[in-house]
Write a protein that holds these residues in place. Structure first.
Motif, short mmCIF file in Angstrom:
data_model
loop_
_atom_site.label_atom_id
_atom_site.label_comp_id
_atom_site.label_asym_id
_atom_site.label_seq_id
_atom_site.Cartn_x
_atom_site.Cartn_y
_atom_site.Cartn_z
N GLN A 97 0.35 -4.66 0.28
CA GLN A 97 0.10 -5.64 -0.74
C GLN A 97 0.25 -6.99 0.03
OE1 GLN A 97 -1.19 -5.16 -3.57
NE2 GLN A 97 -1.09 -2.96 -2.88
N CYS A 98 1.13 -7.13 1.05
CA CYS A 98 1.50 -8.47 1.51
C CYS A 98 0.36 -8.87 2.34
CB CYS A 98 2.79 -8.38 2.48
SG CYS A 98 2.76 -7.20 3.93
N VAL A 99 -0.37 -8.07 3.09
CA VAL A 99 -1.45 -8.08 3.89
C VAL A 99 -2.65 -8.70 2.96
CG1 VAL A 99 -3.06 -7.12 5.60
CG2 VAL A 99 -0.72 -6.62 5.66
N VAL A 100 -2.70 -8.08 1.80
CA VAL A 100 -3.79 -8.47 1.01
C VAL A 100 -3.47 -9.71 0.31
CG1 VAL A 100 -4.98 -8.09 -1.37
CG2 VAL A 100 -4.45 -5.95 0.24
N ALA A 101 -2.50 -10.12 0.12
CA ALA A 101 -1.97 -11.55 -0.56
C ALA A 101 -2.03 -12.48 0.75
CB ALA A 101 -0.72 -11.48 -1.09
N ALA A 102 -1.63 -12.35 1.88
CA ALA A 102 -1.49 -13.50 2.79
C ALA A 102 -1.92 -12.70 4.11
CB ALA A 102 0.02 -14.01 2.90
N PRO A 103 -3.05 -12.49 4.70
CA PRO A 103 -3.36 -11.69 5.71
C PRO A 103 -3.11 -12.70 6.84
CG PRO A 103 -5.37 -12.47 4.34
CD PRO A 103 -4.22 -12.91 3.74
N ASP A 104 -3.08 -13.91 6.74
CA ASP A 104 -2.77 -14.89 7.94
C ASP A 104 -1.27 -14.97 8.42
OD1 ASP A 104 -5.32 -15.58 8.27
OD2 ASP A 104 -5.26 -17.18 7.12
N VAL A 105 -0.54 -14.40 7.55
CA VAL A 105 1.05 -14.45 7.58
C VAL A 105 1.53 -13.08 8.09
CG1 VAL A 105 3.08 -14.87 6.44
CG2 VAL A 105 1.08 -16.50 6.23
N PHE A 106 1.09 -11.77 7.35
CA PHE A 106 1.44 -10.67 7.51
C PHE A 106 0.50 -9.63 8.09
CE2 PHE A 106 3.35 -12.65 3.97
CZ PHE A 106 4.74 -12.50 4.27
N ASP A 107 0.89 -8.71 8.66
CA ASP A 107 -0.17 -7.44 9.00
C ASP A 107 0.70 -6.30 9.23
OD1 ASP A 107 -2.18 -6.05 10.22
OD2 ASP A 107 -2.30 -7.05 12.09
N GLN A 108 0.18 -4.99 9.65
CA GLN A 108 0.83 -3.81 9.29
C GLN A 108 0.82 -2.97 10.80
OE1 GLN A 108 -1.47 -2.58 5.62
NE2 GLN A 108 0.77 -1.68 5.35
N ARG A 109 1.72 -2.44 11.20
CA ARG A 109 1.79 -1.86 12.33
C ARG A 109 0.78 -0.64 12.23
NH1 ARG A 109 8.30 -1.44 13.18
NH2 ARG A 109 7.87 0.51 11.82
N ASP A 110 0.07 -0.35 13.05
CA ASP A 110 -1.00 0.86 13.06
C ASP A 110 -0.24 2.04 13.11
OD1 ASP A 110 -3.25 -0.80 13.47
OD2 ASP A 110 -3.32 -0.70 15.76
N GLU A 111 0.56 2.50 13.46
CA GLU A 111 1.35 3.73 13.58
C GLU A 111 1.94 4.13 12.44
OE1 GLU A 111 4.41 1.03 15.69
OE2 GLU A 111 2.09 1.28 15.71
N ASP A 112 2.56 3.26 11.44
CA ASP A 112 3.30 3.62 10.47
C ASP A 112 2.99 2.67 9.25
OD1 ASP A 112 4.74 1.46 11.26
OD2 ASP A 112 6.45 2.54 11.32
N GLY A 113 2.32 1.55 9.33
CA GLY A 113 1.99 0.70 8.29
C GLY A 113 3.08 -0.36 7.83
N VAL A 114 4.11 -0.10 8.58
CA VAL A 114 5.16 -1.24 8.23
C VAL A 114 4.70 -2.83 8.43
CG1 VAL A 114 7.52 -2.05 9.00
CG2 VAL A 114 7.16 0.46 8.55
N VAL A 115 5.27 -3.53 7.75
CA VAL A 115 5.08 -5.00 7.94
C VAL A 115 5.44 -5.68 9.27
CG1 VAL A 115 6.99 -6.00 7.04
CG2 VAL A 115 5.01 -7.16 6.60
N VAL A 116 4.35 -6.37 9.58
CA VAL A 116 4.50 -7.18 10.95
C VAL A 116 4.18 -8.70 10.49
CG1 VAL A 116 3.57 -7.84 13.10
CG2 VAL A 116 3.59 -5.43 12.31
N LEU A 117 5.32 -9.49 10.76
CA LEU A 117 5.15 -11.07 10.40
C LEU A 117 4.39 -11.81 11.80
CD1 LEU A 117 6.02 -13.29 8.37
CD2 LEU A 117 8.29 -13.46 9.67
N LEU A 118 3.28 -12.24 11.20
CA LEU A 118 2.70 -13.01 12.25
C LEU A 118 2.93 -14.33 12.23
CD1 LEU A 118 -0.91 -11.59 11.15
CD2 LEU A 118 0.46 -10.88 13.05
N ASP A 119 3.58 -15.04 11.40
CA ASP A 119 3.87 -16.65 11.18
C ASP A 119 5.10 -16.80 10.35
OD1 ASP A 119 3.83 -19.24 11.25
OD2 ASP A 119 1.94 -19.26 10.62
N PRO A 120 6.24 -16.76 10.88
CA PRO A 120 7.58 -17.18 10.30
C PRO A 120 7.55 -18.38 9.76
CG PRO A 120 7.69 -17.16 12.63
CD PRO A 120 6.48 -16.72 12.30
N ALA A 121 6.54 -19.51 9.95
CA ALA A 121 6.67 -20.62 9.45
C ALA A 121 5.49 -21.10 9.25
CB ALA A 121 7.50 -21.78 10.26
#
Length: 64
Positions: free
Chosen positions: A15-39
């Motif tokens: 849901q985070c990726v849908v809401a803010a794709p420039d800030v969040f992504d998901q790991r390919d192997e398990d879908g866990v959130v990846v923070l692309l931009d902490p600020a």
């Protein structure tokens, strides 16, 4: 704004990726959130807050 994520809490709903794709992504192997931009820039405040609000695991924290 500072964004923090707790990967241990994340349930990989994406849901985070849908809401803010420039800030969040998901790991390919398990879908866990990846923070692309902490600020992220101010124009993304609304999207980031929405991502935190819709996270079913409450894994996203927004600090001022």
């Amino acid at each position: 704004m500072k964004v923090l994520v707790d990967q241990e809490k994340c349930v990989a709903s994406g849901q985070c990726v849908v809401a803010a794709p420039d800030v969040f992504d998901q790991r390919d192997e398990d879908g866990v959130v990846v923070l692309l931009d902490p600020a992220p820039p101010a124009e993304q405040d609304g999207d980031v807050r929405q991502a935190a609000a819709v996270c079913p695991a409450l894994a996203i924290t927004v600090e001022e």
